[in-house]
Design an enzyme around this catalytic site. Structure first.
Site, short mmCIF file in Angstrom:
data_model
loop_
_atom_site.label_atom_id
_atom_site.label_comp_id
_atom_site.label_asym_id
_atom_site.label_seq_id
_atom_site.Cartn_x
_atom_site.Cartn_y
_atom_site.Cartn_z
N ALA A 17 0.85 -1.21 0.00
CA ALA A 17 0.00 0.00 0.00
C ALA A 17 0.88 1.25 0.00
CB ALA A 17 -0.90 0.00 1.24
N GLY A 18 0.21 2.38 -0.18
CA GLY A 18 0.81 3.69 0.07
C GLY A 18 2.20 3.93 -0.49
N ARG A 39 2.35 -7.81 4.87
CA ARG A 39 1.60 -8.96 5.41
C ARG A 39 0.54 -9.45 4.43
NH1 ARG A 39 -0.22 -5.89 10.65
NH2 ARG A 39 -0.39 -4.39 8.93
N ASN A 88 10.11 0.96 5.03
CA ASN A 88 8.93 1.82 4.96
C ASN A 88 7.77 1.29 5.81
OD1 ASN A 88 6.80 3.57 3.46
ND2 ASN A 88 6.21 1.46 2.99
N TYR A 154 3.72 7.20 18.58
CA TYR A 154 4.02 7.23 17.15
C TYR A 154 5.19 8.18 16.88
CZ TYR A 154 3.83 7.92 12.14
OH TYR A 154 4.18 8.01 10.82
P1 NDP Z 1 -0.13 2.67 4.46
O1 NDP Z 1 -1.01 2.23 5.60
O2 NDP Z 1 -0.76 3.01 3.17
O3 NDP Z 1 1.00 1.56 4.22
C1 NDP Z 1 1.66 0.95 5.30
C2 NDP Z 1 2.40 -0.28 4.81
O4 NDP Z 1 3.08 -0.87 5.92
C3 NDP Z 1 1.47 -1.32 4.24
O5 NDP Z 1 2.03 -1.86 3.07
C4 NDP Z 1 1.43 -2.38 5.32
O6 NDP Z 1 1.26 -3.66 4.72
C5 NDP Z 1 2.82 -2.26 5.91
N1 NDP Z 1 2.91 -2.82 7.25
C6 NDP Z 1 2.32 -2.39 8.38
N2 NDP Z 1 2.60 -3.21 9.40
C7 NDP Z 1 3.40 -4.19 8.89
C8 NDP Z 1 4.03 -5.32 9.44
N3 NDP Z 1 3.89 -5.64 10.74
N4 NDP Z 1 4.77 -6.12 8.65
C9 NDP Z 1 4.91 -5.82 7.33
N5 NDP Z 1 4.35 -4.74 6.76
C10 NDP Z 1 3.59 -3.95 7.53
O7 NDP Z 1 0.69 3.91 5.04
P2 NDP Z 1 1.83 4.82 4.38
O8 NDP Z 1 2.22 4.35 3.07
O9 NDP Z 1 1.40 6.22 4.54
O10 NDP Z 1 2.98 4.57 5.45
C11 NDP Z 1 4.26 4.10 5.11
C12 NDP Z 1 5.26 4.67 6.10
O11 NDP Z 1 5.24 6.08 6.01
C13 NDP Z 1 4.96 4.35 7.56
O12 NDP Z 1 6.19 4.06 8.20
C14 NDP Z 1 4.36 5.64 8.10
O13 NDP Z 1 4.58 5.79 9.47
C15 NDP Z 1 5.14 6.66 7.30
N6 NDP Z 1 4.55 7.99 7.15
C16 NDP Z 1 3.29 8.17 6.65
C17 NDP Z 1 2.79 9.45 6.50
C18 NDP Z 1 1.41 9.72 6.01
O14 NDP Z 1 0.87 10.81 6.30
N7 NDP Z 1 0.81 8.83 5.24
C19 NDP Z 1 3.62 10.62 6.78
C20 NDP Z 1 4.91 10.31 7.32
C21 NDP Z 1 5.36 9.04 7.47
P3 NDP Z 1 0.37 -4.83 5.31
O15 NDP Z 1 -0.80 -4.23 6.01
O16 NDP Z 1 0.00 -5.63 4.08
O17 NDP Z 1 1.30 -5.57 6.21
C1 8X3 Z 2 2.49 10.84 9.57
C2 8X3 Z 2 2.38 12.32 9.53
O1 8X3 Z 2 1.62 14.36 10.78
O2 8X3 Z 2 0.16 12.42 10.83
O3 8X3 Z 2 3.72 10.46 10.03
O4 8X3 Z 2 2.18 12.42 12.11
S1 8X3 Z 2 1.56 12.89 10.89
#
Ligand code: NDP
Ligand code: 8X3
Length: 254
Positions: A17-18, A39, A88, A154
């Site tokens: 995702a993402g 996962r 990530n 977080y």
């Molecule tokens: P999403 O929820 O879209 O994606 C998160 C990904 O992490 C998924 O692919 C999920 O896959 C995977 N994941 C979560 N837990 C596990 C696990 N235990 N084992 C393996 N994979 C795991 O979120 P984002 O793409 O936004 O987030 C990606 C990163 O960016 C994170 O570290 C987040 O903290 C960070 N981030 C996000 C921001 C935002 O505003 N979106 C801003 C700043 C940082 P699955 O569920 O299939 O395991």
């Molecule tokens: C995700 C961005 O601002 O929601 O890391 O913490 S914020």
């Protein structure tokens, strides 16, 4: 000279995702071979099928140290020499104040965002150092530097990611292995849906009336740092939506 990642292996955690998915697509466009970790097996498999490059999908929970170590040790030929590790996978759970937050949520964030990243890094670093090149790109957050109500653990996990990245850089200077932490602000992915425990309305409200970053914006930043010339190490790259800013200090009176 800009680094070419053609035929090089890029391992992305959280590729289902993402940001992770967008990173996989971005690196694939440059001809990299992809290892996709997450996962949700079906999502990874669907992505693997769509990518126009050799790739490997691995349904793996990054919190499972033994499984991660086994997986890395058993990477098949053609994927074993990981050039870029994009750490990530991660999540935020809840926005409750510390005194009311769930300890289970706190543990899950810590185990995923910190321990998972730590184990993948430790497993892949010896090979990178032995080869004299490689890059660890950690996905942190603005939450590492700027506290906000409900950010508690977080934000603390992302402060860990920031500091570990800097300390890795200190250890790896001169080895040819680079380390970067990418620190995005608000980006619309499944992040808020996960944080709000599946409440789609609450998740959508987070981005109402503003233009958040997209997963592609972040993937471009990851790709950019990974393709700088070999002598250039981008230590920290922080990015935010134009519409996001910083809160003033709050003062509770009375
Ligand atoms: P999403 O929820 O879209 O994606 C998160 C990904 O992490 C998924 O692919 C999920 O896959 C995977 N994941 C979560 N837990 C596990 C696990 N235990 N084992 C393996 N994979 C795991 O979120 P984002 O793409 O936004 O987030 C990606 C990163 O960016 C994170 O570290 C987040 O903290 C960070 N981030 C996000 C921001 C935002 O505003 N979106 C801003 C700043 C940082 P699955 O569920 O299939 O395991
Ligand atoms: C995700 C961005 O601002 O929601 O890391 O913490 S914020």
């Amino acid at each position: 000279m800009e680094i070419s990642l053609e035929n090089k292996t890029v391992l992305v955690t959280g590729a289902s995702a993402g940001f992770g998915r967008a990173c996989a697509e971005r690196f694939a466009r440059a001809g990299a071979r992809l290892v996709l970790v997450g996962r949700r097996a079906e999502r990874l498999e669907a992505l693997r099928r769509d990518l126009p490059v050799p790739s490997l999908a691995a349904a793996l929970d990054v919190r499972d140290r033994a499984a991660v170590e086994r997986f890395v040790a058993g990477l098949p030929s053609g994927f074993g020499e990981v050039e870029v590790l994009v750490n990530n996978a991660g999540l935020a759970l809840g926005l409750a104040a510390a005194q009311a937050a769930s300890l289970d949520d706190w543990e899950q964030m810590l185990d995923t965002n910190c321990r998972g990243l730590m184990v993948f890094t430790r497993a892949l670093l010896p090979g990178m150092v032995a080869r004299g090149h490689g890059h660890v790109v950690n996905v942190g957050s603005v939450a590492a530097s700027y506290p906000y109500p409900g950010g508690n653990v977080y934000g603390a996990t992302k402060a860990f990611v920031h500091q570990l990245s800097q300390n890795l850089k200190a250890d790896l200077a001169g080895t040819g292995v680079r380390v970067t932490v990418i620190e995005p602000g608000m980006a619309e992915t499944e992040f808020s849906l996960v944080r709000m425990k599946g409440d789609a309305e609450k998740a959508k409200a987070v981005y109402a009336g503003m233009q958040p970053l997209t997963a592609k914006d972040v993937a471009e930043a990851v790709f950019w740092v990974a393709t700088r010339p070999a002598h250039v190490n981008v230590n920290v790259l922080e990015l935010m939506p134009e519409a996001q800013g910083f809160g003033p200090f709050t003062v509770k009176r009375g």
